[in-house]
Write a protein that holds these residues in place. Sequence first.
Motif, PDB file in Angstrom:
ATOM      1  N   ILE A   1      -2.818  -3.001   9.503  1.00 18.34           N
ATOM      2  CA  ILE A   1      -2.438  -2.598   8.140  1.00 18.34           C
ATOM      3  C   ILE A   1      -2.547  -1.082   7.941  1.00 18.34           C
ATOM      4  CG2 ILE A   1      -3.222  -2.641   5.730  1.00 18.34           C
ATOM      5  CD1 ILE A   1      -3.571  -5.661   6.025  1.00 18.34           C
ATOM      6  N   PRO A   2      -3.681  -0.450   8.311  1.00 12.05           N
ATOM      7  CA  PRO A   2      -3.748   0.998   8.086  1.00 12.05           C
ATOM      8  C   PRO A   2      -2.637   1.731   8.837  1.00 12.05           C
ATOM      9  CG  PRO A   2      -5.875   0.166   8.842  1.00 12.05           C
ATOM     10  CD  PRO A   2      -4.920  -0.971   8.911  1.00 12.05           C
TER      11      PRO A   2
ATOM     12  N   ALA B   1      -8.265   7.894   3.358  1.00  6.09           N
ATOM     13  CA  ALA B   1      -9.165   6.811   3.753  1.00  6.09           C
ATOM     14  C   ALA B   1      -8.451   5.821   4.654  1.00  6.09           C
ATOM     15  CB  ALA B   1      -9.704   6.100   2.511  1.00  6.09           C
ATOM     16  N   ILE B   2      -7.197   5.512   4.309  1.00  9.45           N
ATOM     17  CA  ILE B   2      -6.465   4.543   5.119  1.00  9.45           C
ATOM     18  C   ILE B   2      -6.181   5.103   6.510  1.00  9.45           C
ATOM     19  CG2 ILE B   2      -4.232   3.403   5.296  1.00  9.45           C
ATOM     20  CD1 ILE B   2      -4.517   2.707   2.384  1.00  9.45           C
ATOM     21  N   GLU B   3      -5.867   6.401   6.577  1.00 13.07           N
ATOM     22  CA  GLU B   3      -5.656   6.989   7.897  1.00 13.07           C
ATOM     23  C   GLU B   3      -6.943   6.976   8.715  1.00 13.07           C
ATOM     24  OE1 GLU B   3      -3.770  10.818   7.708  1.00 13.07           O
ATOM     25  OE2 GLU B   3      -2.079   9.946   6.636  1.00 13.07           O
ATOM     26  N   LEU B   4      -8.071   7.207   8.048  1.00 20.63           N
ATOM     27  CA  LEU B   4      -9.348   7.163   8.764  1.00 20.63           C
ATOM     28  C   LEU B   4      -9.601   5.765   9.325  1.00 20.63           C
ATOM     29  CD1 LEU B   4     -11.858   9.246   6.633  1.00 20.63           C
ATOM     30  CD2 LEU B   4     -10.872   9.819   8.837  1.00 20.63           C
ATOM     31  N   LEU B   5      -9.269   4.755   8.506  1.00 22.62           N
ATOM     32  CA  LEU B   5      -9.509   3.390   8.950  1.00 22.62           C
ATOM     33  C   LEU B   5      -8.656   3.040  10.162  1.00 22.62           C
ATOM     34  CD1 LEU B   5      -9.843   1.828   5.459  1.00 22.62           C
ATOM     35  CD2 LEU B   5     -11.605   1.878   7.204  1.00 22.62           C
TER      36      LEU B   5
ATOM     37  N   ILE C   1      -5.469  -7.132   9.760  1.00 20.38           N
ATOM     38  CA  ILE C   1      -6.308  -6.118   9.120  1.00 20.38           C
ATOM     39  C   ILE C   1      -6.304  -4.834   9.949  1.00 20.38           C
ATOM     40  CG2 ILE C   1      -8.656  -5.564   8.414  1.00 20.38           C
ATOM     41  CD1 ILE C   1      -9.095  -8.430   7.800  1.00 20.38           C
TER      42      ILE C   1
ATOM     43  N   ILE D   1       0.833  -1.198   0.000  1.00 21.12           N
ATOM     44  CA  ILE D   1       0.000   0.000   0.000  1.00 21.12           C
ATOM     45  C   ILE D   1       0.872   1.254   0.000  1.00 21.12           C
ATOM     46  CG2 ILE D   1      -1.662   1.328   1.353  1.00 21.12           C
ATOM     47  CD1 ILE D   1      -2.908  -1.257   2.272  1.00 21.12           C
TER      48      ILE D   1
ATOM     49  N   SER E   1      -8.291   4.832  12.579  1.00 23.03           N
ATOM     50  CA  SER E   1      -8.900   5.394  13.783  1.00 23.03           C
ATOM     51  C   SER E   1     -10.126   4.611  14.246  1.00 23.03           C
ATOM     52  CB  SER E   1      -9.289   6.850  13.526  1.00 23.03           C
ATOM     53  OG  SER E   1     -10.306   6.892  12.550  1.00 23.03           O
TER      54      SER E   1
END
Lengths: 279, 311
Positions: free
Chosen positions: B175-176, B112-116, B172, B93, B118
């Motif tokens: 990962i973010p 989006a990945i940073e949001l995930l 999972i 990623i 959180s």
Amino acid sequence: MYTHYIKRQTANYAALTISVLSAAFGIFFLFWILKDVFVFGFRAINLDFFTELPAPPGMEGGGLANAILGTLLITVLATAIGVPAGIMAGTYLSEYGRKSRMASVVRFTSDILVSAPSIVIGVFVYALLVKPLGGFSAIAGAVALAIIMLPVVVRTAEEMLKLVPDSTREAALALGAPHWKVTVHIVYRGAIRGIVTGVMLAVARVSGETAPLLFTSFNNAFWNFDMTEPTATLTVTIFNYAMGPYDDWHQKAWGAALLITAIVLLVNMISRIILRGKA
Amino acid sequence: MDSKRYNSGRIGDAVFKGMAWFFAASVIALMALIFAVLVKESWLSINAFGLGFIWTSTWDPVALQFGALPSIWGTLVSSAIAIVIAVPISLGIAIFLTEMAPKRLKGPIGAAIELLASIPSIIYGMWGLFIFAPFLSEHVEPFLIDYLGFIPLFTGAPLGIGMLPAGFILAIMIIPFISSVSRDIFQMVPPMLKESGYGVGATRWEVIRKIVLPYTRSGVIGAVILGLGRALGETMAVTFLIGNAQEIHASLLEPATSISATLANEFTEAVEDLYLSSLVELGLILFVITFVVLALAKLLISRFSYQGGKF
């Protein structure tokens, strides 16, 4: 010569394809989770969800109003404890300690505390407050969340205060203002946006914490406004309901999950927009 | 009058500085207090079982015999699974975001990945229990048992709950986190270095492998260890999926437990002092493990940023 070129090209495409695929794989799972939370969550949410007490085990209906209130109360109290302490410690790091030995130890300690297992913080607060005082309480839960919040606020406050240029401080000092007035009226004012954003993110983070609340605020099936009594929270309710045997509980757990996720995502998005506006 | 004002400023200064110092010191004191309280509360168990606590595998609340091995084993193995799965994907990623994605996609996907990152971990755990565990037990695990069952790692019944599902959910979840930290680190590579690579005719992959990765190595290792620290201490995602059995199996499909899962499940049920004390000692062990891992990560990352400044 030519085969060598082809080999490098193939390796290039293979590696890049793998990278794109793994990115797609990771992103696919993350969105799968979000989709389920929203789809199942929306089915569970209605007016009763926000206004009613939980139904007795096994019965349909009812809501999680007491848990929503509990999460709110505990998070507010945790913020009231953790944020002022964190901002003062951050002020020390950026205005007084700077490169001193003490400051670097504080930085190191808070970086470790930020990622300390939250369940261990729960065990610690249990031994410190719950066992000696003889019972689970909202206060103990709030203290546990405040401890988790503290290092986050310390580090963000320092980062944000450091963004205020030294020449601004010197200009105010040169006019004869005492150091503390410079800090409060000039430096805080310059960094207020960043600090508020950091605090919002810290609040969002602890509002989704479950592990430290299991042995501190515990749970309660009824309304509770007494901070020295066990109190229900959304996250602990998700834990108990999802582990429980009833379909209606699972529904409620999805609803609570959607509520928490939506709040956390919203706060994060708002703070991104605020911070971007600053840069 | 002027000197009065001057004096009040001086007193204000002393008070304000004192308060700032006090709260800064309280961060250090808090860390020391956590450690002291955990040691004090686990003293009963430390006295009763000694060092053998760590490698004893009996966990019998009825006979009041406690050993931490199943929990420690589960914590280490589930985190190892998580790291093995999460690191390649996260680096994929990060590489995609820094080196390949078109400019228009970089921002939104990265955000989006940073949001995930959180999203609270209990959401991951609950999703794992309701959606992912049935999926695994119907579609993935029978396949693993049929085709890889000759390896002891993949024997048993397709329960959908156990070490492998717990490790997968942990993966999972981190990962973010790992991918956004390593993306930030990749972005610190000076463009000039990469351009000189392209200038001598290197392919994109060669630039990534021979310039970006070596330049950022200790930073990326630090990011991975930070992710490991999260996985080790994570409670909710693991508790839902690991099965909560105080056993050690060679098979990754069998139910197991971890330190955090044992604490979450048994802490409020422990009535006897020795039982509670053993659970606190488990917490102490977890605290020490993560402390060491995180200190290591911090050392590596700080060394990286120092080198970055020198270039």
